[in-house]
Design a protein around this motif. Structure first.
Motif, mmCIF file in Angstrom:
data_model
loop_
_atom_site.group_PDB
_atom_site.id
_atom_site.type_symbol
_atom_site.label_atom_id
_atom_site.label_comp_id
_atom_site.label_asym_id
_atom_site.label_seq_id
_atom_site.Cartn_x
_atom_site.Cartn_y
_atom_site.Cartn_z
ATOM 1 N N TYR A 116 -9.419 32.547 -47.056
ATOM 2 C CA TYR A 116 -10.387 33.594 -47.408
ATOM 3 C C TYR A 116 -11.732 33.330 -46.718
ATOM 4 O O TYR A 116 -12.335 34.231 -46.116
ATOM 5 C CB TYR A 116 -10.563 33.642 -48.931
ATOM 6 N N LEU A 117 -12.204 32.069 -46.796
ATOM 7 C CA LEU A 117 -13.493 31.714 -46.191
ATOM 8 C C LEU A 117 -13.431 31.808 -44.671
ATOM 9 O O LEU A 117 -14.407 32.188 -44.016
ATOM 10 C CB LEU A 117 -13.898 30.300 -46.612
ATOM 11 N N LEU A 118 -12.272 31.476 -44.116
ATOM 12 C CA LEU A 118 -12.083 31.545 -42.674
ATOM 13 C C LEU A 118 -12.291 32.975 -42.180
ATOM 14 O O LEU A 118 -12.954 33.218 -41.168
ATOM 15 C CB LEU A 118 -10.665 31.068 -42.337
ATOM 16 N N GLN A 119 -11.729 33.942 -42.926
ATOM 17 C CA GLN A 119 -11.862 35.351 -42.557
ATOM 18 C C GLN A 119 -13.252 35.882 -42.887
ATOM 19 O O GLN A 119 -13.847 36.627 -42.108
ATOM 20 C CB GLN A 119 -10.799 36.173 -43.269
ATOM 21 N N LYS A 120 -13.784 35.444 -44.032
ATOM 22 C CA LYS A 120 -15.093 35.943 -44.482
ATOM 23 C C LYS A 120 -16.192 35.599 -43.493
ATOM 24 O O LYS A 120 -17.056 36.442 -43.187
ATOM 25 C CB LYS A 120 -15.417 35.343 -45.849
ATOM 26 N N TYR A 121 -16.179 34.375 -43.001
ATOM 27 C CA TYR A 121 -17.260 33.908 -42.129
ATOM 28 C C TYR A 121 -16.851 33.835 -40.650
ATOM 29 O O TYR A 121 -17.664 33.408 -39.820
ATOM 30 C CB TYR A 121 -17.738 32.529 -42.594
ATOM 31 N N GLN A 122 -15.622 34.252 -40.352
ATOM 32 C CA GLN A 122 -15.149 34.215 -38.966
ATOM 33 C C GLN A 122 -15.367 32.835 -38.345
ATOM 34 O O GLN A 122 -15.906 32.684 -37.238
ATOM 35 C CB GLN A 122 -15.862 35.282 -38.137
ATOM 36 N N LEU A 123 -14.955 31.822 -39.095
ATOM 37 C CA LEU A 123 -15.125 30.444 -38.646
ATOM 38 C C LEU A 123 -14.291 30.158 -37.406
ATOM 39 O O LEU A 123 -13.223 30.741 -37.213
ATOM 40 C CB LEU A 123 -14.722 29.473 -39.757
ATOM 41 N N LYS A 124 -14.789 29.234 -36.595
ATOM 42 C CA LYS A 124 -14.017 28.777 -35.448
ATOM 43 C C LYS A 124 -12.811 28.001 -35.950
ATOM 44 O O LYS A 124 -12.725 27.614 -37.113
ATOM 45 C CB LYS A 124 -14.882 27.887 -34.553
#
Length: 422
Positions: free
Chosen positions: A246-254
């Motif tokens: 969820y956080l990966l998608q929310k913040y568009q993390l590398k």
């Protein structure tokens, strides 16, 4: 014989200067031996001499043999046009300037006492570990103490180089810089670089936003460490996986760090899972951590700030899906000591420099309250009679060994110079 011994002799005038002559018989008076810059170009800058009846101001170059001038191609380098005296151990060939006039040369070997030469040869004779191991315990206490302070300052200056790189990278966001440095030290020697990359891969703005959820912080840290990629059985592990995606998608993390953290040869309390869980707990419990640490003036305050354990799951686990006996797993005082020495003190030093403040005495006072580190280098110094009583002394000795002893820079070292002077 090495050139640095000749540099030492010239810098400290460790020879009879009353009857000096050039190889052509002209008298030499040393008004000022010049500045020892240790940079590219001549060895001593802005010397003042009287050669014959003429007063000169310029540079002094030093070699073992006068022919080294040509060996090093100085005749082609304009930086050496300002040399007014060539100081050598042995004058084997004359040296000529571009206008074909002969460069005045002082041959030192006839001016050095046998005892000084013997002291140098004794110091530089190969020993089992460091050249001065038989004499270091007898070095003047006042001299050694002042040298330790200089060594400690040098060590802080070296550590601050990385910090100022981060200052540029993070646009002077000192909280973000602290996070990266703390992560690096939570990883210890084995996982430090990987933890550092993990911290840099997470914009600190995200840490600020998610710091009110311990589960989110754990998911971020463990996920970016590539520790949430397995097919888990435990409910908590699955929750962290879900939260991380969820956080990966929310913040568009590398992408996560592809390098693998190491569990090998670590005590369970130092497993990367536990250290990352503790780091997450630090940022869950402590807001505005940088401001807190900058204002601390006692170890008691540091211990209170880092009085941190792990979440409930990690109290009964060292790794996912493997339950163990319950343990609170708080940061130990010795681990906090390492954080203060390796992260907080260098960070405070660099921050003070950025504010044009000098707080070195304050930092020495703090680090002097921390027990000495225990490692092979400190134990070896102790075997030669140099006992480290606190972290200030152990940090100084580490700098001495790694930056001076290992490179045989005895004549740039106050210990070596003190031994020679005796």
């Amino acid at each position: 014989m090495k050139e640095d011994f000749l540099h030492y002799l010239w810098q400290f005038k460790k020879f009879d200067i009353s009857k000096l002559q050039t190889t052509k018989g002209e008298s030499i008076q040393i008004l000022n031996s010049g500045q020892y810059l240790q940079l590219a170009g001549p060895d001593f800058f802005n010397a003042q001499l009287i050669i014959g009846n003429q007063k000169w101001a310029g540079n002094v170059e030093i070699h073992l043999k006068s022919s080294d001038w040509y060996l090093h191609n100085h005749e082609k380098d304009p930086n050496y046009d300002s040399v007014i005296l060539h100081v050598v151990w042995e004058n084997d060939v004359p040296i000529f300037r571009k206008d074909n006039s002969e460069l005045p040369t002082l041959e030192l070997k006839e001016h050095i006492s046998f005892s000084d030469l013997q002291n140098y040869q004794s110091l530089m004779a190969q020993k089992s570990w460091i050249y001065c191991e038989n004499e270091i315990k007898n070095v003047d206490g006042f001299v050694f103490q002042n040298w330790k302070e200089r060594l400690f300052l040098e060590r802080l200056e070296r550590k601050s180089e990385l910090i100022f790189e981060l200052v540029e990278d993070f646009n002077q966001d000192w909280e973000a810089i602290l996070f990266c440095l703390l992560a690096k030290n939570f990883g210890l020697n084995t996982n430090g670089e990987i933890f550092f990359k993990i911290a840099k891969s997470i914009p600190f703005s995200i840490i600020r936003k998610e710091s009110f959820s311990l589960e989110s912080l754990e998911a971020l840290f463990l996920g970016q460490a590539n520790l949430l990629s397995s097919d888990f059985q435990d409910t908590y592990a699955k929750e962290l996986q879900k939260q991380y995606l969820y956080l990966l998608q929310k913040y568009q993390l590398k992408d996560m760090i592809t390098e693998c953290v190491s569990f090998y040869k670590h005590r369970p309390d130092n497993f990367p899972t536990i250290r990352l869980a503790q780091l997450a707990n630090v940022y869950f419990h402590q807001k505005n951590l940088f401001s807190q640490l900058i204002s601390c003036n006692s170890m008691k305050q540091f211990y209170q700030i880092f009085n941190i354990g792990v979440s409930q799951y990690w109290e009964t686990h060292y790794n996912f899906d493997k339950k163990s006996s319950k343990k609170v797993k708080k940061l130990s005082m010795s681990f906090i000591d390492l954080l203060v020495v390796n992260t907080i003190i260098p960070l405070r030093f660099a921050y003070a420099l950025s504010q044009k403040k000098d707080i070195i005495e304050e930092l020495i006072d703090i680090v002097s309250l921390i027990p000495s580190e225990k490692n092979a280098i400190i134990e070896k110094f102790a075997s030669f009679g140099v006992i480290s009583k606190n972290a200030f002394e152990s940090q100084s000795l580490l700098q001495l060994k790694k930056e001076y002893c290992d490179f045989k820079k005895c004549l740039d070292c106050s210990v070596g110079i003190n031994i020679l002077r005796k």
